[in-house]
Design a protein around this motif. Sequence first.
Motif, mmCIF file in Angstrom:
data_model
loop_
_atom_site.group_PDB
_atom_site.id
_atom_site.type_symbol
_atom_site.label_atom_id
_atom_site.label_comp_id
_atom_site.label_asym_id
_atom_site.label_seq_id
_atom_site.Cartn_x
_atom_site.Cartn_y
_atom_site.Cartn_z
ATOM 1 N N ILE A 267 0.835 -1.199 0.000
ATOM 2 C CA ILE A 267 0.000 0.000 0.000
ATOM 3 C C ILE A 267 0.869 1.248 0.000
ATOM 4 N N TYR A 268 0.491 2.208 -0.834
ATOM 5 C CA TYR A 268 1.089 3.541 -0.822
ATOM 6 C C TYR A 268 -0.042 4.529 -0.578
ATOM 7 N N VAL A 269 0.121 5.378 0.432
ATOM 8 C CA VAL A 269 -0.908 6.370 0.749
ATOM 9 C C VAL A 269 -0.405 7.745 0.347
ATOM 10 N N GLY A 270 -1.042 8.327 -0.657
ATOM 11 C CA GLY A 270 -0.647 9.647 -1.129
ATOM 12 C C GLY A 270 -1.382 10.753 -0.408
ATOM 13 N N ASP A 271 -1.036 11.991 -0.784
ATOM 14 C CA ASP A 271 -1.636 13.154 -0.136
ATOM 15 C C ASP A 271 -2.962 13.541 -0.775
ATOM 16 N N SER A 272 -3.824 14.098 0.050
ATOM 17 C CA SER A 272 -5.044 14.721 -0.445
ATOM 18 C C SER A 272 -4.741 16.184 -0.733
ATOM 19 N N TYR B 48 -2.006 -1.349 -3.730
ATOM 20 C CA TYR B 48 -3.159 -0.514 -3.416
ATOM 21 C C TYR B 48 -2.714 0.937 -3.282
ATOM 22 N N LEU B 49 -3.447 1.829 -3.919
ATOM 23 C CA LEU B 49 -3.214 3.255 -3.776
ATOM 24 C C LEU B 49 -4.360 3.859 -2.983
ATOM 25 N N ARG B 50 -4.029 4.552 -1.907
ATOM 26 C CA ARG B 50 -5.023 5.255 -1.107
ATOM 27 C C ARG B 50 -4.561 6.699 -0.968
ATOM 28 N N MET B 51 -5.500 7.614 -0.820
ATOM 29 C CA MET B 51 -5.159 9.027 -0.717
ATOM 30 C C MET B 51 -5.670 9.600 0.599
ATOM 31 N N GLY B 52 -4.760 10.184 1.380
ATOM 32 C CA GLY B 52 -5.117 10.856 2.623
ATOM 33 C C GLY B 52 -5.349 9.896 3.780
ATOM 34 N N VAL C 35 -9.263 24.155 -9.142
ATOM 35 C CA VAL C 35 -7.864 24.063 -8.746
ATOM 36 C C VAL C 35 -7.633 22.801 -7.917
ATOM 37 N N GLU C 36 -8.578 22.527 -7.021
ATOM 38 C CA GLU C 36 -8.462 21.327 -6.185
ATOM 39 C C GLU C 36 -8.459 20.065 -7.041
ATOM 40 N N GLU C 37 -9.350 20.019 -8.037
ATOM 41 C CA GLU C 37 -9.433 18.842 -8.904
ATOM 42 C C GLU C 37 -8.129 18.629 -9.666
ATOM 43 N N GLN C 38 -7.567 19.715 -10.196
ATOM 44 C CA GLN C 38 -6.315 19.606 -10.941
ATOM 45 C C GLN C 38 -5.167 19.196 -10.024
ATOM 46 N N ALA C 39 -5.137 19.783 -8.821
ATOM 47 C CA ALA C 39 -4.077 19.455 -7.876
ATOM 48 C C ALA C 39 -4.168 17.997 -7.444
ATOM 49 N N GLN C 40 -5.402 17.529 -7.195
ATOM 50 C CA GLN C 40 -5.580 16.140 -6.768
ATOM 51 C C GLN C 40 -5.192 15.173 -7.884
ATOM 52 N N LYS C 41 -5.490 15.537 -9.122
ATOM 53 C CA LYS C 41 -5.129 14.679 -10.244
ATOM 54 C C LYS C 41 -3.619 14.507 -10.318
ATOM 55 N N LYS C 42 -2.889 15.600 -10.122
ATOM 56 C CA LYS C 42 -1.426 15.527 -10.157
ATOM 57 C C LYS C 42 -0.889 14.682 -8.999
ATOM 58 N N LEU C 43 -1.493 14.860 -7.826
ATOM 59 C CA LEU C 43 -1.077 14.065 -6.673
ATOM 60 C C LEU C 43 -1.362 12.582 -6.901
ATOM 61 N N ASP C 44 -2.529 12.289 -7.482
ATOM 62 C CA ASP C 44 -2.883 10.902 -7.773
ATOM 63 C C ASP C 44 -1.879 10.278 -8.736
ATOM 64 N N ARG D 64 2.656 6.671 -9.684
ATOM 65 C CA ARG D 64 4.000 6.442 -10.209
ATOM 66 C C ARG D 64 4.922 5.887 -9.132
ATOM 67 N N LEU D 65 4.842 6.462 -7.938
ATOM 68 C CA LEU D 65 5.699 6.017 -6.846
ATOM 69 C C LEU D 65 5.327 4.609 -6.395
#
Length: 313
Positions: A43-48, A98-102, A64-73, A78-79
């Motif tokens: 599991i890798y947990v990325g940022d929200s 598994y990829l989880r965010m936040g 802006v939030e949607e674009q920022a979240q897309k880049k974070l996702d 990738r990581l």
Amino acid sequence: MRDPSDKIAARILLATDDSEEARYATHKAVELAGKLGSELHVIYVGDSALHIGDMGAVALDPQVEEQAQKKLDEESRRLLDEQVRKIEAAGGTVAQSYLRMGGRADSIVRLAEEIDAGMVVMGSRGQGGIRRALMGSVADGVARHAHCPVLVVRGDGPAALFPARIVLAIDGSEEARAATETAQTLAAGTSSEIHVVHAGFTAHLPYTQPYMAENIESFAKQAEKEAREFLEGRVEEIKTKTGLPVHSHLRRGDPSGEIVELAEEVNANLVVIGSRGLGGIRRSLMGGVSDSVVRHAHCPVLVVRDAGAEDGD
């Protein structure tokens, strides 16, 4: 090798980022999965986007939030894929990633329950800055709330885990019983030896005459006798069940310090300890003790909860 259907051996969940500590944790998880015939899940947990950095939630324009979240996702994916490739290059096999965010600790604990993991493996620290660390509150939170044992790995520990010298810390609690069962399973599956330590036993002084020197000495001797009998009884049980070398160590003094010191003296590869223990006059292997051992031991520490324990007990 133990049957992979064994609860601990069935499924290992590795929580990773791209930090140095997580790389060490990855090596240990791959080794352990190979020794026990376990499935390895990652599991890798990325940022929200709403919780970038260490400043808590921030208000963003929806677009802006949607674009920022897309880049974070995308960066998180990738990581994660990069970590999977590294595991496979090292000879490991990833059953599923598994990829989880936040919400790092919550995400790891929830996924461990969803896949019925037998163990979680994670680094004691991780990336700082924008990528929140797998350290402190995250590692502590997972160790305290996961339904299964949690192996916390330091970057300066031994190169290999097994075959190991395992230090098992016990008191009379259910958590220590669960830790004993876990240590037995690991030792039997990896041909390791166990060093059992009972530390911090205390004499029970009568309330009416607590300061009489002759009584204090007598009570101290009785407490030591009872502690030694308890320890030797547990050691004999483990010897009978595993057929492996088992050594006993009775230590007076601060439990966490004595456990860490013994681990260094025997050059342990692993410490196994319950996340809670006995309260009251008898010192517990809980909270401050297990946390302190995780932070100060020179080797990985496996924190074990009693499967029947409720959070907040």
